[in-house]
Design a protein around this motif. Structure first.
Motif, PDB file in Angstrom:
ATOM      1  N   ALA A  34       0.857  -1.182   0.000  1.00 38.93           N
ATOM      2  CA  ALA A  34       0.000   0.000   0.000  1.00 38.93           C
ATOM      3  C   ALA A  34       0.900   1.241   0.000  1.00 38.93           C
ATOM      4  N   GLY A  35       0.322   2.404  -0.340  1.00 32.77           N
ATOM      5  CA  GLY A  35       1.148   3.603  -0.308  1.00 32.77           C
ATOM      6  C   GLY A  35       0.667   4.738  -1.185  1.00 32.77           C
ATOM      7  N   GLY A  36      -0.518   4.626  -1.780  1.00 32.74           N
ATOM      8  CA  GLY A  36      -1.059   5.729  -2.560  1.00 32.74           C
ATOM      9  C   GLY A  36      -0.114   6.181  -3.672  1.00 32.74           C
ATOM     10  N   PRO A  37       0.110   7.503  -3.821  1.00 28.39           N
ATOM     11  CA  PRO A  37       0.917   8.017  -4.923  1.00 28.39           C
ATOM     12  C   PRO A  37       2.374   7.529  -4.946  1.00 28.39           C
ATOM     13  N   LYS A  38       2.815   6.892  -3.886  1.00 27.39           N
ATOM     14  CA  LYS A  38       4.182   6.359  -3.892  1.00 27.39           C
ATOM     15  C   LYS A  38       4.418   5.402  -5.062  1.00 27.39           C
ATOM     16  N   TRP A  39       3.345   4.803  -5.569  1.00 27.32           N
ATOM     17  CA  TRP A  39       3.500   3.846  -6.663  1.00 27.32           C
ATOM     18  C   TRP A  39       4.078   4.480  -7.923  1.00 27.32           C
ATOM     19  N   LEU A  40       3.938   5.803  -8.052  1.00 30.13           N
ATOM     20  CA  LEU A  40       4.372   6.459  -9.282  1.00 30.13           C
ATOM     21  C   LEU A  40       5.855   6.278  -9.554  1.00 30.13           C
ATOM     22  N   VAL A  41       6.660   6.181  -8.492  1.00 32.21           N
ATOM     23  CA  VAL A  41       8.096   5.989  -8.695  1.00 32.21           C
ATOM     24  C   VAL A  41       8.394   4.594  -9.237  1.00 32.21           C
ATOM     25  N   ILE A 241      -3.803  -3.657   8.197  1.00 37.32           N
ATOM     26  CA  ILE A 241      -3.025  -4.781   8.732  1.00 37.32           C
ATOM     27  C   ILE A 241      -1.792  -5.028   7.889  1.00 37.32           C
ATOM     28  N   ASP A 242      -1.934  -4.959   6.574  1.00 40.79           N
ATOM     29  CA  ASP A 242      -0.861  -5.374   5.651  1.00 40.79           C
ATOM     30  C   ASP A 242      -0.378  -4.201   4.815  1.00 40.79           C
ATOM     31  N   TYR A 243       0.213  -3.216   5.490  1.00 42.19           N
ATOM     32  CA  TYR A 243       0.705  -2.022   4.799  1.00 42.19           C
ATOM     33  C   TYR A 243       1.817  -2.392   3.825  1.00 42.19           C
ATOM     34  N   HIS A 244       2.839  -3.079   4.338  1.00 43.78           N
ATOM     35  CA  HIS A 244       3.939  -3.524   3.485  1.00 43.78           C
ATOM     36  C   HIS A 244       4.059  -5.043   3.429  1.00 43.78           C
ATOM     37  N   LEU A 245       3.029  -5.752   3.896  1.00 44.16           N
ATOM     38  CA  LEU A 245       2.952  -7.206   3.716  1.00 44.16           C
ATOM     39  C   LEU A 245       4.029  -7.976   4.477  1.00 44.16           C
ATOM     40  N   ASP A 246       3.807  -8.130   5.750  1.00 46.16           N
ATOM     41  CA  ASP A 246       4.656  -8.979   6.598  1.00 46.16           C
ATOM     42  C   ASP A 246       3.911 -10.301   6.798  1.00 46.16           C
TER      43      ASP A 246
END
Length: 358
Positions: A34-41, A241-246
């Motif tokens: 997850a991360g919204g506009p961060k995906w653009l990079v 729960i799974d922001y960066h998937l742990d």
């Protein structure tokens, strides 16, 4: 020459890549945060991985994402991923708000973005892809986090934050993990059980509403109810729960989890962002190869950072400036795409890979 990428690997992945390098057939799972506009990079890196590097595969490749990670992978699982990504990119970057929006307006805009690249025929393409098996995560909210009243929802989130700060698994008192899985092949992480969980097969009927739910940030957006074939309830952003998937991606296999990420830090849940002591489980990360922009690359971006949701405030009523900034980031991402392809094809990855630190 400064490197634009950082390659970090868990114990098993590090040993495998040091010995063999990295080839597409070594990868069994691809993860997206997850991360919204961060995906653009990651826009151009996604193109390189999915449309150039991963070709002619025969074995299933499991995709797992929450929030924008699920959106990225939906785009890349379509029959014409470059065309679909271009539509998604344009709709996403060009979203504008003349006034501070409420949850209803943000939800309407988000639905419009999803509708721009996803219809029934595209969903059929995704679910019938020859080898991509998409899965994504939302949460099913428990009261009061199922309420749309700001006061109740705010109190529920505060309770979840305080409980989570003490013990991460206490989030299970506030939310259930909802795994929307590809109906053809259960993924290797299907039996994950760290939290109460609902497992719902994806279909044409529920795909779009499930995808909306995985990005529905509490308070910022409305929750999603009445998802076909899912238990009744209010579903919200999987990043809670799974922001960066742990998660235990590959509990019993010596394969690779490729993780194109926008940072070199794994933050387990959305409520862990300020909890710098909260780390992912080393056992869950053992198969992971994290590919992230280097600090030098980020320092050369506009505002010396990757895009984020705060840009809507930073550039409020200056949408042209924000859009120009975001498009510059996308363009600069071509450096990462080229470097990834060169690093893996040349075998240089054996030299530049570093072990993850916990």
């Amino acid at each position: 020459m400064p490197q634009s990428l950082t390659f970090l690997a868990g114990k098993t992945a590090y040993s495998l890549i040091k010995e063999k390098g990295l080839t597409p057939d070594m990868v069994k799972v691809i993860a997206g945060a997850a991360g919204g506009p961060k995906w653009l990079v990651l826009n151009r890196l996604d193109r390189a991985i999915f449309t150039t590097w991963l070709t002619d595969r025969k074995e299933p490749l499991y995709l797992i994402g929450s929030s924008i990670g699920a959106w990225r992978f939906s785009v890349m699982s379509s029959r014409k991923p470059l065309e679909t990504q271009k539509i998604f990119e344009e709709e996403y970057t060009n979203q504008t708000y003349k006034e501070k929006p409420n949850a209803q307006i943000v939800t309407q805009v988000t639905k419009k973005i999803i509708d721009s690249f996803l219809d029934d025929s595209t969903i059929d393409e995704i679910l019938n892809h020859p080898y991509f098996r998409i899965n994504f995560i939302s949460v099913r909210s428990k009261w009061p986090n199922s309420s749309e009243k700001k006061t109740l929802l705010g109190l529920g989130l505060l309770g979840a934050y305080l409980a989570n700060a003490v013990y991460r698994k206490s989030l299970g008192f506030f939310f259930e993990r909802a795994l929307f899985f590809h109906p053809k092949n259960p993924p290797p992480f299907f039996n994950t059980n760290e939290f109460p969980i609902q497992k719902i097969p994806l279909s044409r009927e529920n795909y779009k509403s499930a995808l909306l739910s995985t990005g529905s940030i509490p308070i910022v957006m409305q929750g999603v109810s009445d998802i076909p074939n899912a238990p009744q309830g209010v579903y919200r952003d999987g990043g809670i729960i799974d922001y960066h998937l742990d998660i235990p991606f590959l509990p019993d296999e010596n394969a690779i989890v490729l993780y194109p990420h926008f940072t070199d830090r794994i933050i387990p849940g959305w409520l862990d962002k300020k909890l710098h002591w909260r780390k992912p489980a080393a056992e869950n990360m053992k198969n992971v190869l994290l590919v992230a922009p280097s600090k030098e690359f980020i320092a050369d971006l506009p505002d010396k950072k990757i895009p984020d949701r705060k840009d809507f405030n930073r550039y409020f009523q200056r949408d042209e400036d924000r859009i120009a900034c975001w498009k510059t980031v996308i363009k600069k991402g071509e450096m990462m795409a080229e470097e990834f392809l060169e690093t893996v094809s040349s075998g240089k990855i054996k030299e530049v890979i570093q072990p993850m630190q916990f």
